[in-house]
Every structure is written in structure tokens, then in C-alpha cells.
Write an enzyme that holds these catalytic residues in place. Structure first.
Site, short mmCIF file in Angstrom:
data_model
loop_
_atom_site.label_atom_id
_atom_site.label_comp_id
_atom_site.label_asym_id
_atom_site.label_seq_id
_atom_site.Cartn_x
_atom_site.Cartn_y
_atom_site.Cartn_z
N ARG A 140 0.81 -1.23 0.00
CA ARG A 140 0.00 0.00 0.00
C ARG A 140 0.84 1.28 0.00
O ARG A 140 0.51 2.23 -0.71
CB ARG A 140 -0.93 0.01 1.21
CG ARG A 140 -1.95 -1.10 1.17
CD ARG A 140 -2.88 -0.99 2.36
NE ARG A 140 -3.85 -2.07 2.41
CZ ARG A 140 -4.87 -2.10 3.25
NH1 ARG A 140 -5.05 -1.11 4.11
NH2 ARG A 140 -5.71 -3.12 3.23
N ASP A 188 -4.20 3.79 4.90
CA ASP A 188 -3.22 3.65 3.81
C ASP A 188 -3.83 3.03 2.55
O ASP A 188 -3.13 2.82 1.56
CB ASP A 188 -1.98 2.87 4.26
CG ASP A 188 -2.32 1.50 4.79
OD1 ASP A 188 -3.50 1.09 4.71
OD2 ASP A 188 -1.40 0.81 5.28
N ASP A 189 -5.15 2.74 2.57
CA ASP A 189 -5.82 2.35 1.33
C ASP A 189 -6.72 3.48 0.83
O ASP A 189 -7.68 3.25 0.09
CB ASP A 189 -6.59 1.02 1.49
CG ASP A 189 -7.50 0.99 2.70
OD1 ASP A 189 -7.67 2.03 3.36
OD2 ASP A 189 -8.06 -0.09 2.98
N ASP A 225 -11.91 4.84 15.29
CA ASP A 225 -12.75 5.88 14.66
C ASP A 225 -14.07 6.05 15.43
O ASP A 225 -14.56 7.17 15.57
CB ASP A 225 -12.99 5.58 13.17
CG ASP A 225 -13.49 4.18 12.89
OD1 ASP A 225 -13.59 3.35 13.82
OD2 ASP A 225 -13.79 3.89 11.71
N HIS A 252 -13.92 1.92 1.29
CA HIS A 252 -14.24 0.75 0.47
C HIS A 252 -15.48 0.01 0.97
O HIS A 252 -15.80 -1.06 0.48
CB HIS A 252 -13.03 -0.18 0.32
CG HIS A 252 -12.42 -0.62 1.61
ND1 HIS A 252 -13.05 -1.45 2.48
CD2 HIS A 252 -11.22 -0.33 2.18
CE1 HIS A 252 -12.28 -1.66 3.54
NE2 HIS A 252 -11.16 -0.99 3.38
#
Ligand code: UDP
Ligand code: MN
Length: 274
Positions: A29, A102-103, A189, A213
Site C-alpha cells: 500500500r 493507507d488504502d 474511529d 471501500h
């Protein structure tokens, strides 16, 4: 004088962009980010990882932070990284704290122009929810409903104004964030949402331009790419959930982030027209 409603005093330099990463993704990534959007925010972006890597330290001009948190997907260790991200933001003195995974692909100029619409001296928590209902907390032993709150999904990215981040200081700074995560037993989060919405009584502002995603990336229309703040990708077995964008071969660019970068910034070095 015409007032555009934009605070043009906000520039990229006022934003602390933090990216949570791990040694497990150091060769998959991270290189994609370093080749693409990082090039547009080299001075403002910091990576929070769990190891030392001299090569990446050189590539990022010293912007890799070894959090000393464990390299695992467990709640405690992800909260550990978020806690270090938050502390580094406070230390940076910047006006906005923006977290990404990191995606994520971060559309840097769009991030700046969106933040210009908000005042960092006011309390702002900007992001996108991943669920259609707020988190509901039930108290044991009778499972009595106690309270609910919204949170911005970390996998889409979110931003917090300095004013609000400072109000979080008594409960979140100096590693206290980890204790909050542990006490409510919720991911990093969600714990940010708990602190802001429940403890501080401030509301999440929904910005649909953030994307994780958990959405179907192919539904995003190329005409709208410039307006989006973040993108993401994921892979389940052989199925990729990726942005639908023309460009490089899928063998060379399975995540589509290189192609997306060239769609947005065709003159970049990595692009055919660069
Ligand atoms: N991550 C991490 N340590 C791990 C696994 C993941 O710090 O052992 C980070 C990863 O780099 C990413 C975030 O946690 O920024 C989310 O991980 P991932 O995308 O693999 O999982 P998701 O929660 O999106 O399914
Ligand atoms: Mn992910």
C-alpha cells in the site's frame, strides 16, 4: 467586496495529513501512496507505522513515525496509533487534523478547497458515516439503552478543526485516547465519534466527498472525481472493489490509484503525458 464564503487563508500548509499504516503494508500500500498523492503533499503528510524502515524514511524525507504500537489489527493497537497521530497533530500547531488509512487516495487540492469552507477556530468534525444508524450504547446488566452517537468512518478519512481537537485534549491527549477506546471497547474511529459527539456534545458534519471501500467504488463517476476528497480500494478473494477509471493495465495498477492520479493530474511524472 464579493464574499465567496471561502477562507482563502487556509492553505495546504495548515493541514496535518496523517496516514495510519503498518509494516505489513510497507511494500504494497505505501509505495502506491508515495508514487501518487503524497507527491502533492510531501511536507504535510505523516505516516504512522509500527516499525523502522530506513528506505521509507529517506523516501518520505523523515515523515515516517514509528509509533511503537504493535503491528496488529486489534482495537487496542489501532487506537494506539490514532492516539499517536492525534498527539503529533497537537504538537504540529496546524489548523486541521485529517486522518486517512493507507488504502485511501487523497485528492489533495480538493481537501484544501473543502476545508476553506470551514473555520478552524470553530468546532468541526467532518467526515462520512459508514452506518445508517448511530452507534447505540446499552448498559449492562439490563441492557438498558443509554445513549447513541455518530462517527466518521476512519477508512474514508475525516478532519477535525484545531479548536475541536483542543477540546478533546483532557480526554484524548498523551495516550489517554487508548484508555477511552478500552473503556468503551470500540474501534479508534468510533471512539473519536464517542469523544466528540457524546462527551463534547458536538455534531459530525457529513461530507459525502469522503469515500471508504465500504461503498462500491465503481459507482463514482469520472466527471465527479475532481470533487471527491478521498477514494479507497479493497480486495475480497479475486474481486477488487476499485474506482472505475481508464488508464494503466489492471496488472500494473490493480488498485487503480495510479490511473486515478493520472486522470486528476495528467502531467505527473508517473503518467504517460508527464
Ligand atoms: N492496520 C494496522 N495494523 C494492522 C492492520 C491494519 O495499522 O495490523 C491499518 C492499515 O494500515 C489501515 C487500517 O489499519 O490504515 C485499516 O486496515 P485495513 O484496510 O487492512 O482493514 P479494514 O479495517 O479497512 O478492513
Ligand atoms: Mn481498509
Amino acid at each position: 467586496v464579493y464574499d465567496s464564503g471561502l477562507n482563502k487563508n487556509i492553505t495546504l500548509d495548515d493541514i496535518f495529513i496523517s496516514v495510519k499504516t503498518t509494516k505489513h503494508y510497507a511494500n504494497t500500500r505505501l509505495p502506491i501512496i508515495l508514487k501518487t498523492w503524497f507527491q502533492l503533499a510531501k511536507e504535510q503528510t505523516w505516516f504512522f507505522t509500527d516499525t523502522e524502515n530506513k528506505f521509507h524514511q529517506i523516501q518520505t524525507n523523515g515523515h515516517m513515525v514509528n509509533t511503537n504500537c504493535s503491528a496488529s489489527h486489534q482495537r487496542k493497537h489501532l487506537c494506539c496509533k490514532m492516539s499517536v497521530e492525534y498527539d503529533h497533530f497537537l504538537e504540529s500547531g496546524k489548523k486541521w487534523f485529517c486522518h486517512f488509512d493507507d488504502d485511501n487516495y487523497v485528492n489533495v487540492p480538493r481537501l484544501v478547497s473543502v476545508l476553506q469552507k470551514y473555520n478552524h477556530l470553530e468546532d468541526w468534525y467532518l467526515g462520512r458515516t459508514s452506518v445508517y444508524e448511530p452507534i447505540k450504547i446499552y448498559k449492562k446488566p439490563q441492557n438498558k439503552f443509554t445513549f447513541s452517537f455518530w462517527f466518521a468512518t476512519g477508512g474514508a478519512g475525516f478532519c477535525i478543526s484545531r479548536s475541536l481537537a483542543l477540546k478533546m485534549l483532557p480526554v484524548a491527549s498523551g495516550g489517554r485516547f487508548i484508555s477511552i477506546c478500552e473503556s468503551i471497547r470500540l474501534p479508534d474511529d468510533v471512539s473519536i465519534g464517542f469523544i466528540i459527539e457524546h462527551l463534547l456534545n458536538k455534531k459530525l458534519t457529513l461530507l459525502p466527498e469522503f469515500h471508504s471501500h465500504l461503498e462500491q467504488m465503481k459507482l463514482l463517476q469520472p466527471e465527479s472525481f475532481k470533487q471527491q476528497i478521498s477514494f479507497s480500494y479493497s480486495k475480497h478473494n479475486d474481486d477488487w472493489n476499485v474506482v472505475n477509471v481508464a488508464g494503466f493495465d489492471t496488472d500494473y495498477d490493480p488498485t487503480r490509484f495510479l490511473s486515478l492520479h493520472c486522470f486528476l493530474f495528467p502531467h505527473s511524472k508517473i503518467c504517460p503525458r508527464g
